[in-house]
Design a protein around this motif. Structure first.
Motif, short mmCIF file in Angstrom:
data_model
loop_
_atom_site.label_atom_id
_atom_site.label_comp_id
_atom_site.label_asym_id
_atom_site.label_seq_id
_atom_site.Cartn_x
_atom_site.Cartn_y
_atom_site.Cartn_z
N HIS A 177 1.09 -1.19 -0.07
CA HIS A 177 0.07 0.06 0.02
C HIS A 177 0.82 1.36 0.00
CE1 HIS A 177 0.89 0.64 4.20
NE2 HIS A 177 1.17 -0.49 4.35
N LYS A 178 0.18 2.47 -0.37
CA LYS A 178 1.15 3.72 -0.18
C LYS A 178 1.44 4.11 1.07
CE LYS A 178 -1.02 5.48 -4.71
NZ LYS A 178 -1.86 6.68 -5.23
N LEU A 179 2.83 4.47 1.08
CA LEU A 179 3.44 4.89 2.55
C LEU A 179 2.75 6.00 3.03
CD1 LEU A 179 5.52 4.17 4.59
CD2 LEU A 179 6.94 5.37 3.26
N ASP A 180 2.68 7.15 2.08
CA ASP A 180 1.95 8.36 2.31
C ASP A 180 0.61 8.38 1.88
OD1 ASP A 180 1.20 10.83 2.94
OD2 ASP A 180 3.36 11.64 2.37
N GLY A 239 8.34 12.36 -9.38
CA GLY A 239 6.96 12.07 -9.66
C GLY A 239 6.99 10.54 -9.01
N ALA A 240 8.05 10.05 -8.03
CA ALA A 240 7.84 8.73 -7.64
C ALA A 240 7.02 8.72 -6.33
CB ALA A 240 9.10 8.12 -7.35
N VAL A 241 6.29 7.47 -6.18
CA VAL A 241 5.52 7.54 -5.13
C VAL A 241 5.84 6.40 -4.09
CG1 VAL A 241 3.10 6.90 -4.32
CG2 VAL A 241 3.43 8.45 -6.45
N ALA A 242 5.86 6.67 -2.89
CA ALA A 242 6.57 5.91 -1.84
C ALA A 242 5.50 4.65 -1.51
CB ALA A 242 6.70 6.42 -0.51
N TRP A 243 5.55 3.39 -1.56
CA TRP A 243 5.09 2.31 -1.19
C TRP A 243 5.66 1.44 0.07
CZ3 TRP A 243 0.57 0.07 -3.57
CH2 TRP A 243 0.07 0.70 -4.50
N ARG A 244 4.93 0.83 0.67
CA ARG A 244 5.29 0.03 1.97
C ARG A 244 4.80 -1.44 1.78
NH1 ARG A 244 6.47 0.75 7.51
NH2 ARG A 244 5.15 -0.58 9.12
N SER A 245 5.37 -2.42 1.77
CA SER A 245 5.20 -3.88 1.66
C SER A 245 5.52 -4.67 2.82
CB SER A 245 5.65 -4.46 0.35
OG SER A 245 5.04 -5.68 0.07
N TYR A 246 4.83 -5.67 3.01
CA TYR A 246 5.24 -6.71 4.11
C TYR A 246 6.40 -7.68 3.78
CZ TYR A 246 0.82 -5.29 6.58
OH TYR A 246 0.03 -4.89 7.08
N VAL A 247 7.43 -7.51 4.74
CA VAL A 247 8.78 -8.75 4.58
C VAL A 247 8.49 -9.75 5.43
CG1 VAL A 247 11.08 -9.14 4.87
CG2 VAL A 247 10.27 -7.00 3.72
N HIS A 284 8.42 -2.41 11.85
CA HIS A 284 7.07 -2.13 11.33
C HIS A 284 6.58 -0.93 11.79
CE1 HIS A 284 6.41 -3.54 15.60
NE2 HIS A 284 5.23 -3.09 15.50
N ASP A 285 7.30 -0.35 12.91
CA ASP A 285 6.88 0.96 13.43
C ASP A 285 7.71 2.16 12.92
OD1 ASP A 285 5.08 0.03 15.22
OD2 ASP A 285 6.67 -0.37 16.72
N ASP A 286 8.45 2.12 12.04
CA ASP A 286 9.22 2.77 11.17
C ASP A 286 8.62 3.31 9.77
OD1 ASP A 286 11.10 4.44 9.93
OD2 ASP A 286 12.72 3.36 10.19
N TYR A 287 8.26 4.36 9.82
CA TYR A 287 7.68 4.84 8.27
C TYR A 287 8.34 5.77 7.60
CZ TYR A 287 3.28 2.64 9.68
OH TYR A 287 2.26 1.71 10.02
N ARG A 322 9.46 -4.59 7.26
CA ARG A 322 8.67 -4.00 6.04
C ARG A 322 9.53 -3.43 4.97
NH1 ARG A 322 5.50 -6.38 8.60
NH2 ARG A 322 3.44 -5.72 9.62
N LEU A 323 9.19 -3.40 3.85
CA LEU A 323 10.27 -2.95 2.89
C LEU A 323 9.51 -1.61 2.11
CD1 LEU A 323 12.43 -3.03 0.79
CD2 LEU A 323 10.90 -4.56 -0.67
N HIS A 324 10.19 -0.70 2.09
CA HIS A 324 9.55 0.79 1.69
C HIS A 324 10.40 0.88 0.08
CE1 HIS A 324 8.36 2.42 5.86
NE2 HIS A 324 7.97 1.50 5.25
N TYR A 325 9.72 1.15 -0.77
CA TYR A 325 10.19 1.46 -2.15
C TYR A 325 9.58 2.75 -2.90
CZ TYR A 325 6.08 -1.28 -3.89
OH TYR A 325 4.92 -1.70 -3.95
#
Length: 335
Positions: free
Chosen positions: A282-285, A294-302, A330-333, A311-314
């Protein structure tokens, strides 16, 4: 988005009970015929792999199912067996298709399509794979020209399997009886041995192949993708290109220092993202904030269901290319 109309001959798994019953047969290795389970992407009304073409190609030699993975999450319905990875070997969702051989679940093969055009190509690949499975099922032929003949062959197959199973059970019982007798005789004649002393062997962790974390993950992602695809599929659908952000290697080195297994988990997460199979991302922000390019930050479950799950942020750039940002708790955004 309205669902696609039901097609004759296709078995639909749209309730928790139906999904649980089907995978109970799979895990207990009670399928009499190959089963082809097709899913659709969550944003589409129908699967990329055309069900009607698939049924026309192999409907007389395999059972074809449509699983609405958006409505029923397999992970919430199917209990895990003794091995933690067993569910990953049968799970299918997000547009993928999995073929389960009759009587086996641990050799199920996954087929992926990322567009309707790829879906039509996968029909040919799935057809060839199912026919190859039938070639290894003994002398009884399952290739028929009509559904009536197919039903007759299935009834005959079930009868043959019951007779064969009973014969096999009788032979196994006799073998067990002989082994028990041999064990009892050996136990009487062999003197009691002294308990062994010395250090308890320690299992080594998964060996790291590269000092650089970026190179390590790229190697593991490539290896996982190579195992899951055929040479023809690699030519038809190459692995999407991706890049690493400046902080990725440092974040992974820090969290994997005492947990080498995390490297493989991160690689599997990256591969799901690249193949469009990441159902938990899902989107991080949520405010819609984007990077200057123009890149959008996303967050996924490792990891899931574990303390301090990683979690993986990309970043997902315009055009779809992925840039791996960092691995976090998991508490780090941050990214």
């Amino acid at each position: 988005m309205s669902p696609a109309p039901a097609l004759p001959g296709i078995r639909y798994l749209t309730t928790r009970t139906a999904v649980a019953d089907f995978f109970d047969l799979v895990m207990k290795e009670q399928l009499s015929f190959p089963a082809v389970v097709v899913t659709k992407p969550s944003h589409e009304a129908a699967p990329y792999i055309p069900l009607d073409d698939l049924y026309e190609a192999i409907g007389d030699i395999a059972d074809i199912y449509f699983l609405d993975s958006a409505a029923v999450d397999i992970r919430e319905v199917v209990p895990r067996r003794a091995g933690a990875a067993d569910l990953d070997d049968v799970n299918v969702y997000g547009g993928a298709t999995r073929v389960f051989p009759a009587g086996r679940w641990d050799s199920a093969r996954l087929f992926m399509a990322r567009s309707p055009e790829e879906g039509k190509q996968r029909v040919r690949a799935i057809t060839g794979h199912v026919k190859s499975l039938l070639n290894h099922r003994g002398s009884l032929s399952y290739t028929t020209s009509t559904s009536q003949n197919a039903d007759a062959v299935r009834r005959e197959s079930d009868s043959v399997k019951l007779v064969a199973a009973e014969a096999e059970n009788t032979a196994l019982r006799e073998r067990v009886r002989k082994l028990e007798a041999q064990l009892a005789a050996a136990t009487k004649s062999k003197p009691a041995s002294k308990p062994k002393t010395g250090p308890v062997p320690v299992h080594k962790p998964v060996r790291r192949m590269f000092a650089d974390a970026d190179a390590e993950i790229r190697f593991r992602v490539m290896a996982l993708w190579a195992e899951q695809t055929t040479p023809a599929e690699k030519q038809e659908s190459p692995l999407p290109k991706y890049t690493f952000g400046e902080g990725f290697a440092a974040s992974l080195d820090e969290l994997s220092a005492h947990n080498p297994q995390l490297l493989d988990k991160v690689a599997r997460c990256v591969l799901r993202i690249l193949l469009g199979q990441d159902r938990d991302g899902h989107k991080l922000d949520t405010t819609g904030k984007v990077r200057e390019d123009g890149a959008v930050a996303w967050r996924s479950y490792v990891e899931q269901n574990t303390a301090s799950a990683r979690r993986l942020h990309y970043w997902r750039k315009p055009g779809g290319q992925v840039e791996l940002g960092k691995v976090v708790l998991h508490d780090d955004y941050s990214i």
